[in-house]
Design an enzyme around this catalytic site. Structure first.
Site, PDB file in Angstrom:
ATOM      1  N   HIS A 126       7.034  -8.217  18.030  1.00  0.00           N
ATOM      2  CA  HIS A 126       5.684  -8.577  17.563  1.00  0.00           C
ATOM      3  C   HIS A 126       5.465  -8.216  16.089  1.00  0.00           C
ATOM      4  O   HIS A 126       4.421  -8.556  15.522  1.00  0.00           O
ATOM      5  CB  HIS A 126       4.611  -7.887  18.410  1.00  0.00           C
ATOM      6  CG  HIS A 126       4.623  -8.286  19.851  1.00  0.00           C
ATOM      7  ND1 HIS A 126       4.543  -9.600  20.259  1.00  0.00           N
ATOM      8  CD2 HIS A 126       4.724  -7.548  20.999  1.00  0.00           C
ATOM      9  CE1 HIS A 126       4.587  -9.648  21.584  1.00  0.00           C
ATOM     10  NE2 HIS A 126       4.703  -8.425  22.060  1.00  0.00           N
ATOM     11  N   ASP A 162      11.569 -11.862  26.549  1.00  0.00           N
ATOM     12  CA  ASP A 162      10.512 -10.894  26.849  1.00  0.00           C
ATOM     13  C   ASP A 162       9.328 -11.642  27.462  1.00  0.00           C
ATOM     14  O   ASP A 162       9.105 -12.810  27.161  1.00  0.00           O
ATOM     15  CB  ASP A 162      10.096 -10.196  25.547  1.00  0.00           C
ATOM     16  CG  ASP A 162       9.147  -9.035  25.767  1.00  0.00           C
ATOM     17  OD1 ASP A 162       9.620  -7.887  25.742  1.00  0.00           O
ATOM     18  OD2 ASP A 162       7.932  -9.273  25.971  1.00  0.00           O
ATOM     19  N   HIS A 164       6.336 -11.353  26.817  1.00  0.00           N
ATOM     20  CA  HIS A 164       5.352 -11.696  25.784  1.00  0.00           C
ATOM     21  C   HIS A 164       5.998 -12.602  24.736  1.00  0.00           C
ATOM     22  O   HIS A 164       7.191 -12.483  24.465  1.00  0.00           O
ATOM     23  CB  HIS A 164       4.841 -10.418  25.108  1.00  0.00           C
ATOM     24  CG  HIS A 164       4.218  -9.439  26.057  1.00  0.00           C
ATOM     25  ND1 HIS A 164       4.948  -8.435  26.656  1.00  0.00           N
ATOM     26  CD2 HIS A 164       2.967  -9.344  26.521  1.00  0.00           C
ATOM     27  CE1 HIS A 164       4.140  -7.737  27.451  1.00  0.00           C
ATOM     28  NE2 HIS A 164       2.936  -8.267  27.395  1.00  0.00           N
ATOM     29  N   ASP A 249      10.103  -6.929  30.708  1.00  0.00           N
ATOM     30  CA  ASP A 249       8.793  -6.880  31.351  1.00  0.00           C
ATOM     31  C   ASP A 249       8.528  -8.124  32.190  1.00  0.00           C
ATOM     32  O   ASP A 249       7.424  -8.335  32.661  1.00  0.00           O
ATOM     33  CB  ASP A 249       7.681  -6.661  30.310  1.00  0.00           C
ATOM     34  CG  ASP A 249       7.931  -7.378  28.998  1.00  0.00           C
ATOM     35  OD1 ASP A 249       8.860  -8.209  28.943  1.00  0.00           O
ATOM     36  OD2 ASP A 249       7.204  -7.115  28.035  1.00  0.00           O
TER      37      ASP A 249
HETATM   38 ZN   LIG Z   1       6.861  -7.680  26.233  1.00  0.00          ZN
END
Ligand SMILES: [Zn+2]
Length: 361
Positions: A126, A162, A164, A249
């Site tokens: 991120h 991931d 996200h 995740d």
């Molecule tokens: Zn993540």
């Protein structure tokens, strides 16, 4: 196959707070499990010691102002956003994480190992040029990719699985046709980006590929995305190097997401990525740990699955956290696969003007 694992006890030092999801136990439990399984006793597993990334390498990705901010704030402590504070001493661990990713790539390039897994934290995907975000400070993946390119491997394919969206990595390479960035991620979920129509800009148009996944997506959904998007487009791109942002995740026990991938599913997609590297770029592949917050019930299992797949070991007996299998039953949504198929069709349609492999539907 000789597989390197980058790890350093200093990776356990970073902590935003004891209850923060991105906490030191993420790696501590994994280490216990790897020891228990005798992974480090295997002769084809090589423990690699990381070094701190050079500021010069970090500046290939991040702005001078942001790097100075991190250095200064690491002396006193401070904040980036609500999820991401800067504990005292942060910059040293962050540089060791970015350097850990570089160390993994270096070991592959210099043929110390065939492939490598950078088991590092804090995570990075991120982090954007001018700021950290979402538990991330330095974009380890992007810093490593720029380093790899300087070593003469121009075309790099990044698979970011991931849960996200890897918004930081996407932004860094958005206008770049030398890096193919493919992200699979749960939608809706933080950070809210990663739609199929985000395809890159300028020279980079077509080189960003986003495949959003509905909550409940299971192994079958991931295998489908590999078969219909990731494998054909990477084959057409013909990379010199493959890099995986391996967030974990998406495991069915993860407390902050809603996906339903199993440890065996992880091992299988890792194996597919390794096979792509063998086919296209003499096996050159590096895996970089991103998120994953089910510290006891997923990370020790999924990390093991990844290492086994990278090392070419038998992955058929990768175990799941058995006490939690009931969770898989309610988390896995059978209708999710239909949504995955629809999303994949949309991605292929949008990208058919850039990639021949998507044009034959
Ligand atoms: Zn993540």
């Amino acid at each position: 196959m000789r597989t390197g694992i980058v790890y350093h006890p200093k990776y356990l030092e970073h902590e935003q707070s004891p209850t923060h999801p991105e906490r030191r136990e993420r790696l501590a439990y994994t280490l216990d499990q790897l020891m228990e399984e005798g992974i480090f006793d295997l002769e084809n597993i090589v423990l690699l010691e990381p070094f701190e990334a050079e500021i010069q390498d970090v500046l290939e990705v991040h702005t001078r102002e942001y790097v100075d901010f991190l250095i200064k704030t690491s002396e006193t402590g401070g904040f980036i956003d609500l999820d991401t504070n800067v504990p005292v001493g942060l910059v040293d661990v962050a540089l060791l994480a970015a350097g850990g990713a570089i160390r993994a790539a270096q070991a592959v390039i210099e043929s110390e190992v065939d492939n490598a897994f950078a088991m590092i934290r804090p995570p990075g995907h991120h982090a954007k040029p001018h700021t950290g975000a979402g538990f991330c400070y330095l974009n380890n993946m992007a810093i490593m990719v720029r380093w790899i390119q300087k070593k003469g491997f121009r075309k790099v394919a990044i698979i970011d699985w991931d849960a996200h969206h890897g918004d930081g990595t996407q932004e860094i390479f958005y206008d770049d046709d030398s890096v193919l960035f493919i992200s699979t991620h749960q939608m809706p979920l933080y950070p809210g980006t990663g739609y199929p129509y985000e395809t890159g800009k300028g020279r980079g148009e077509g080189y960003t590929i986003n495949v959003p996944l509905p909550p409940g997506t299971s192994d079958e959904g991931y295998f489908y995305v590999f078969e219909k998007v990731i494998e054909p487009v990477i084959q057409e791109f013909e990379p010199d190097f493959i890099a995986v942002s391996a967030g974990q995740d998406n495991h069915f026990t993860d407390p902050i997401t809603g996906l339903a991938l199993t440890a065996k599913g992880y091992a299988e997609i890792m194996k597919r990525a390794v096979n792509l590297a063998s086919e296209l770029c003499e096996g050159r592949i590096v895996t970089v740990l991103e998120g994953g917050y089910s510290v006891e019930h997923a990370l020790p299992y999924t990390n093991l699955g990844i290492i086994a797949a990278m090392a070419g070991m038998d992955i058929s007996n990768i175990r799941e956290p058995e006490n939690y299998l009931s969770e898989l039953r309610w988390r896995k949504k059978y209708y999710a696969t239909d949504r995955v198929v629809e999303n994949v069709e949309e991605v292929r349609r949008i990208h058919s003007k850039y990639w021949e492999c998507f044009g034959d539907d």
